[in-house]
Design an enzyme around this catalytic site. Structure first.
Site, mmCIF file in Angstrom:
data_model
loop_
_atom_site.group_PDB
_atom_site.id
_atom_site.type_symbol
_atom_site.label_atom_id
_atom_site.label_comp_id
_atom_site.label_asym_id
_atom_site.label_seq_id
_atom_site.Cartn_x
_atom_site.Cartn_y
_atom_site.Cartn_z
ATOM 1 N N ASP A 1 -3.773 3.242 13.701
ATOM 2 C CA ASP A 1 -2.946 3.848 12.659
ATOM 3 C C ASP A 1 -3.446 5.266 12.401
ATOM 4 O O ASP A 1 -4.220 5.808 13.192
ATOM 5 C CB ASP A 1 -2.914 2.982 11.399
ATOM 6 C CG ASP A 1 -4.261 2.894 10.681
ATOM 7 O OD1 ASP A 1 -5.185 3.672 11.020
ATOM 8 O OD2 ASP A 1 -4.396 2.056 9.780
ATOM 9 N N ARG B 1 0.837 -1.199 0.000
ATOM 10 C CA ARG B 1 0.000 0.000 0.000
ATOM 11 C C ARG B 1 0.873 1.250 0.000
ATOM 12 O O ARG B 1 1.532 1.548 0.987
ATOM 13 C CB ARG B 1 -0.944 0.020 1.208
ATOM 14 C CG ARG B 1 -1.822 1.260 1.258
ATOM 15 C CD ARG B 1 -3.032 1.125 2.170
ATOM 16 N NE ARG B 1 -2.712 1.094 3.579
ATOM 17 C CZ ARG B 1 -3.625 1.189 4.556
ATOM 18 N NH1 ARG B 1 -4.907 1.291 4.246
ATOM 19 N NH2 ARG B 1 -3.258 1.136 5.821
#
Length: 538
Positions: free
Chosen positions: A452, A168
């Site tokens: 996150d 990602r």
């Protein structure tokens, strides 16, 4: 005398020395980044400007709907390219940053896929940007190991089947200030994608896999079209067949939820699925409908589960869309971090994770995310029970699903309301996460959950929204800037007492406190917390 043409290569500037950086930042790789920047950065800038225009339109109309100009795509008879063998079975995916220890643990975890994260689970320090690329190359060459100061060692299991990597990159909105072309910073998305693809595409093909990607923060099918153009150019540039790249798009913005079919269509030769996020999706609702009145005021983040009507509409539409078009539907994150000291906490959490994964498998998802290796067997059991020996359930078309735009926007269907404890939790988690991020840590265990950057985004967004809306909590207190400052000051004092003076002084606690209040209390709502945070990153 005419001026010399500017160099097409990306140039490293103002960067700290990273061991072995020369293995990644080769002249050939920098030339490739230069080509990517020159060809695609202008269109990227146009699309970022279009985001602002669309936000203004949502503010003007107070609503959102499926695009009339793309109705032919939604009504057409088309499918994405068949999944490659390495991505056909994705029943459990583990997520995490690309530091050396996580790289080994994720590949060894037993999950079918590892989301190797250069985005929300990774603070984009130069050491992380370059070091993550080195770690992935070392892993593919099976020369990676890691040792702790206490003498514990980590290595890849020699005979085990390792997880397939889906990398990602950063979202379109972030720049990489340490790499410039013609004096301009290169988009972080192109840096992460470009270095990984350039060094690993042929290496992965030789291993029977390929360069696979998760695309974050996508807001429209036009942004997916830009990625597709990047893919086509990149494959020709390094000399690999078209369709070698496969991309899974995170549907983690409310605007993208209205363009799922169009996004798959734009990427149809390279698409492998869609993923249903959670925190970024809620953050996107706040960001886009922040002046939409009481209808769009969210309760405490933990009160908005995936079974909320508007969230269920979004996930069911995602499964229906993916399977209609032959793509994988991947479920959301189980962020629980097991405790070795509290068996009762684990028992309750495991039950919640199992219920969540049972629901996803039962709804037709083909796989789901976990944040810790101990959760892999739990998620695996949920999907094994439904899939058996089948690699996926894309044949389950969910033709019973018919979702309207109003259902996707029915935030006011929630019974829960914002609470003072919700405000306190947003401040607690926000300060703790931002402090770690400023030290270069993007995946952080906080209160038994792996958090996150999306965590910080929803935390500060809720503080901003509740103050802007003048929410009155259950105890009669009103959400105000002064109340937020009071809670934040109390939390900062509690952290100082908890960690001790020395650790407090050596950390980034005051900066984290100040930044959280800045992005939570400023009248102008900054689009992404990570934009001002990046300016503070060493």
């Amino acid at each position: 005398m005419s001026a010399a043409a500017p160099s097409p290569s990306a140039v490293v500037t103002g960067a700290e020395t990273v061991p072995r950086a020369e293995e990644v930042l080769t002249p050939e790789a920098l030339a490739f980044l230069g080509e990517l920047h020159r060809r695609f950065a202008p269109r990227r800038a146009e699309l970022l400007a279009r985001r602002a225009e669309r936000r203004a339109e949502i503010a003007r109309t107070g609503t959102l709907d499926f695009l009339p100009e793309t109705a032919a795509v939604r009504e057409g008879d088309w499918r994405v390219a068949p999944a490659p063998a390495a991505l056909d079975d994705r029943r459990v995916e583990i997520t995490g940053p690309t530091d050396r220890k996580m790289t080994i643990n994720a590949l060894n975890s037993g999950a079918r896929v590892w989301l190797a994260d250069f985005e929300d689970a990774s603070a984009p320090t130069w050491a992380n940007v370059v070091g993550g690329q080195i770690n992935l190359i070392d892993a593919y060459e099976r020369r990676i190991d890691f040792g702790t100061p206490e003498g514990k060692t980590y290595a890849l299991r020699p005979d085990a089947e390792l997880a397939t990597v889906v990398m990602r990159p950063r979202g379109w909105h972030l720049d990489e200030r340490h790499l410039r072309v013609d004096g301009e910073p290169v988009p972080g998305a192109l840096v992460d994608f470009g270095l990984y693809f350039f060094h690993n595409a042929k290496r992965l093909i030789a291993k029977g896999k390929g360069p696979y990607f998760y695309l974050p923060k996508t807001e429209s099918h036009l942004e997916a079209r830009l990625w597709n153009e990047v893919f086509v150019f990149a494959q020709d540039y390094v000399g690999v067949p078209q369709g070698t790249i496969r991309a899974t798009v995170l549907i983690e913005t409310i605007t993208a939820a209205f363009e799922m079919e169009e996004i798959l269509y734009e990427l149809r030769d390279h698409a492998s699925g869609l993923n249903a996020g959670r925190w970024d999706y809620l953050f996107s609702i706040v960001k886009n409908f922040r002046d939409g009145g009481p209808k769009y005021v969210l309760p405490d983040r933990n009160a908005v589960t995936m079974t909320a009507p508007f969230m269920r509409a979004y996930t069911e539409l995602l499964v229906r869309t993916c399977h209609k078009r032959g793509a994988h539907a991947i479920g959301g994150m189980a962020a629980f971090i097991p405790s070795r000291r509290d068996a009762e906490v684990n028992k309750v959490a495991y039950q919640k994770v199992k219920a969540d994964k049972d629901r996803e498998a039962g709804d037709g998802f083909d796989g789901s995310w976990v944040a810790h290796p101990d959760l892999v067997p739990i998620a695996m059991a949920s999907f094994d029970a439904v899939l058996g020996e089948r690699p996926n359930q894309k044949d389950r078309l969910r033709e019973d699903v018919a979702v309207t735009g109003d259902q996707l926007l029915a935030v006011d269907s929630l019974q829960a309301k914002p609470t003072f404890e919700g405000l306190r939790n947003a401040v607690q988690v926000g300060i703790r996460y931002i402090e770690a991020w400023l030290r270069g840590l993007g995946a952080v265990a906080i209160f038994n959950l792996m958090e996150d950057a999306a965590t910080a985004e929803i935390s500060r967004s809720q503080i901003w929204q509740w103050i802007d809306a003048g929410v009155v909590f259950e105890d009669g207190r009103k959400a105000t800037a002064d109340l937020a400052r009071e809670v934040a000051a109390g939390e900062l004092a509690a952290i100082r007492a908890e960690v001790g003076e020395e650790a407090f002084a050596s950390g980034r606690w005051q900066q984290a406190h100040d930044l959280l209040l800045q992005v939570s209390l400023d009248e102008k709502y900054v689009d992404f917390l990570t934009l001002p945070a990046y300016e503070l990153l060493d």
